[in-house]
Design a protein around this motif. Sequence first.
Motif, PDB file in Angstrom:
ATOM      1  N   ALA A  73      11.367 -26.009 -31.080  1.00 42.96           N
ATOM      2  CA  ALA A  73      10.281 -25.404 -30.316  1.00 42.96           C
ATOM      3  C   ALA A  73      10.639 -25.175 -28.859  1.00 42.96           C
ATOM      4  CB  ALA A  73       9.094 -26.424 -30.278  1.00 42.96           C
ATOM      5  N   LEU A  74      11.960 -25.559 -28.553  1.00 41.80           N
ATOM      6  CA  LEU A  74      12.535 -25.474 -27.295  1.00 41.80           C
ATOM      7  C   LEU A  74      13.420 -24.501 -26.886  1.00 41.80           C
ATOM      8  CD1 LEU A  74      12.851 -29.321 -26.079  1.00 41.80           C
ATOM      9  CD2 LEU A  74      11.078 -27.854 -25.744  1.00 41.80           C
ATOM     10  N   VAL A  78      20.362 -23.724 -24.325  1.00 40.51           N
ATOM     11  CA  VAL A  78      21.808 -23.516 -23.852  1.00 40.51           C
ATOM     12  C   VAL A  78      22.452 -24.900 -23.439  1.00 40.51           C
ATOM     13  CG1 VAL A  78      23.225 -22.528 -22.048  1.00 40.51           C
ATOM     14  CG2 VAL A  78      21.426 -21.088 -23.250  1.00 40.51           C
ATOM     15  N   GLU A  79      23.585 -25.306 -24.068  1.00 35.17           N
ATOM     16  CA  GLU A  79      24.155 -26.537 -23.455  1.00 35.17           C
ATOM     17  C   GLU A  79      25.629 -26.273 -22.476  1.00 35.17           C
ATOM     18  OE1 GLU A  79      22.393 -30.080 -26.227  1.00 35.17           O
ATOM     19  OE2 GLU A  79      24.310 -29.258 -26.903  1.00 35.17           O
ATOM     20  N   VAL A  80      25.505 -27.221 -21.498  1.00 32.72           N
ATOM     21  CA  VAL A  80      26.624 -26.933 -20.553  1.00 32.72           C
ATOM     22  C   VAL A  80      27.528 -28.263 -20.721  1.00 32.72           C
ATOM     23  CG1 VAL A  80      27.554 -26.178 -18.286  1.00 32.72           C
ATOM     24  CG2 VAL A  80      25.542 -25.018 -19.272  1.00 32.72           C
ATOM     25  N   THR A  86      30.284 -34.383 -19.498  1.00 33.33           N
ATOM     26  CA  THR A  86      28.656 -34.450 -19.333  1.00 33.33           C
ATOM     27  C   THR A  86      27.886 -33.260 -19.749  1.00 33.33           C
ATOM     28  OG1 THR A  86      29.183 -35.997 -17.299  1.00 33.33           O
ATOM     29  CG2 THR A  86      26.958 -35.034 -17.593  1.00 33.33           C
ATOM     30  N   ARG A  87      26.727 -33.540 -20.460  1.00 30.14           N
ATOM     31  CA  ARG A  87      26.034 -32.419 -20.998  1.00 30.14           C
ATOM     32  C   ARG A  87      24.750 -32.386 -20.434  1.00 30.14           C
ATOM     33  NH1 ARG A  87      24.045 -33.104 -27.252  1.00 30.14           N
ATOM     34  NH2 ARG A  87      22.659 -34.975 -26.255  1.00 30.14           N
ATOM     35  N   SER A  88      24.404 -30.904 -20.152  1.00 32.09           N
ATOM     36  CA  SER A  88      23.340 -30.664 -19.598  1.00 32.09           C
ATOM     37  C   SER A  88      22.642 -29.649 -20.530  1.00 32.09           C
ATOM     38  CB  SER A  88      23.276 -29.914 -18.470  1.00 32.09           C
ATOM     39  OG  SER A  88      24.054 -30.558 -17.357  1.00 32.09           O
ATOM     40  N   THR A  89      21.352 -30.023 -21.174  1.00 24.25           N
ATOM     41  CA  THR A  89      20.553 -29.115 -22.227  1.00 24.25           C
ATOM     42  C   THR A  89      19.476 -28.229 -21.231  1.00 24.25           C
ATOM     43  OG1 THR A  89      20.905 -30.931 -23.755  1.00 24.25           O
ATOM     44  CG2 THR A  89      19.149 -29.456 -24.473  1.00 24.25           C
ATOM     45  N   TYR A  90      19.831 -27.127 -21.280  1.00 22.75           N
ATOM     46  CA  TYR A  90      18.549 -26.187 -20.692  1.00 22.75           C
ATOM     47  C   TYR A  90      17.898 -25.518 -21.837  1.00 22.75           C
ATOM     48  CZ  TYR A  90      21.539 -26.543 -16.710  1.00 22.75           C
ATOM     49  OH  TYR A  90      22.312 -27.069 -15.655  1.00 22.75           O
ATOM     50  N   CYS A  91      16.459 -25.481 -21.718  1.00 26.79           N
ATOM     51  CA  CYS A  91      15.671 -25.101 -22.595  1.00 26.79           C
ATOM     52  C   CYS A  91      14.574 -23.885 -22.251  1.00 26.79           C
ATOM     53  CB  CYS A  91      14.454 -26.146 -23.145  1.00 26.79           C
ATOM     54  SG  CYS A  91      15.487 -27.776 -23.688  1.00 26.79           S
ATOM     55  N   HIS A  92      14.256 -23.174 -23.253  1.00 25.36           N
ATOM     56  CA  HIS A  92      13.460 -21.844 -23.071  1.00 25.36           C
ATOM     57  C   HIS A  92      14.323 -20.838 -21.952  1.00 25.36           C
ATOM     58  CE1 HIS A  92      10.119 -23.041 -25.420  1.00 25.36           C
ATOM     59  NE2 HIS A  92       9.654 -24.425 -24.677  1.00 25.36           N
ATOM     60  N   VAL A  93      15.528 -20.995 -22.315  1.00 25.90           N
ATOM     61  CA  VAL A  93      16.340 -20.003 -21.373  1.00 25.90           C
ATOM     62  C   VAL A  93      16.307 -18.365 -21.728  1.00 25.90           C
ATOM     63  CG1 VAL A  93      18.779 -19.680 -20.709  1.00 25.90           C
ATOM     64  CG2 VAL A  93      18.022 -22.010 -21.296  1.00 25.90           C
ATOM     65  N   LYS A  94      16.105 -17.755 -20.797  1.00 22.88           N
ATOM     66  CA  LYS A  94      16.045 -16.366 -20.862  1.00 22.88           C
ATOM     67  C   LYS A  94      17.235 -15.712 -20.361  1.00 22.88           C
ATOM     68  CE  LYS A  94      12.290 -16.257 -18.328  1.00 22.88           C
ATOM     69  NZ  LYS A  94      11.826 -17.569 -18.284  1.00 22.88           N
TER      70      LYS A  94
END
Lengths: 121, 183
Positions: A73-74, A78-80, A86-94
């Motif tokens: 649903a998210l 994109v994960e960086v 260290t992981r950053s999880t970005y959601c609903h990325v355009k």
Amino acid sequence: MKSLEDLKRIREEAAKKMTIRDKKDGYRIVVGMATCGITAGARPVLNALAEEVANRDLRNVTVGQVGCMGECALEPIVEVYDPSGTRSTYCHVKASDAKKIIEQHILGGQQVKELLRENFR
Amino acid sequence: MNELSLYILDICENSIHAESKNLYLTIEKSKIKNLLIITIEDDGRGMDKETLNKVSNPFYTTRTTRKVGLGIPLFKELCELCEGSFEIYSEVGKGTTDIAKFKLDSIDLPPLGAIDETLYCLACNEFDCDLHFKYIKDIDGNPKEFSFNTREIKEVLDGIDLSEPSIMMWFKDMVNEGLKELN
């Protein structure tokens, strides 16, 4: 057609630059590319990220794909991964967010706060 | 999904995740036969009969991250909507073949869309599966063809990754120019 001869030349250029910096100490970006991601628009996001990296000639960034991360649903997600892991999880990325992720996170070292997963849960 | 190339990407991902060494993607567009045929063939682990019978069911999936699998059901539904058909053949240890047919003038047939992006996603897979792509266009009985395979490309690259951004730009140009020449 773009020939394999052209490719040889581009390959030599790429090989020369690669010796300058090892990819292992760089950033890794992955995009979820299962049915959920694809349907939500992950393909243009991946292509936009790769193009940003290409246009800026960034040598320490790889862009890859992963399957479903279980948060359909998210998507697009994109994960960086920073050089430290260290992981950053970005959601609903355009696709239009690609520039910001590259400029702010990869070049500036600052997370793109408004796209972080906790905003959407 | 509003582009055929998105469905293609989705279905081809199944092949890539099935330990395939080779993925053969063929798109055949025939104005004369009023037919669009998309064939996706792999030499991956394949499926037994029991599994094969279940893959069109949205409530079947092999993944553990969620409980539904919509790739094949969505593609099949699109084929049927476009007065076509969807067939899937598979054998354990040999591989799987999907054949999707669409009526070319069906009003429900989505445009192919950004096939260059789809091919780039498929070519850069992390499982070292080679992509063999072929596009056959037959407008007037004289079919024209564009094809490439990533094995040849990787040979030239000699250790440099296909996902290298400058290589990606070449790859997409190669695809777009190749397809343009069929017009």
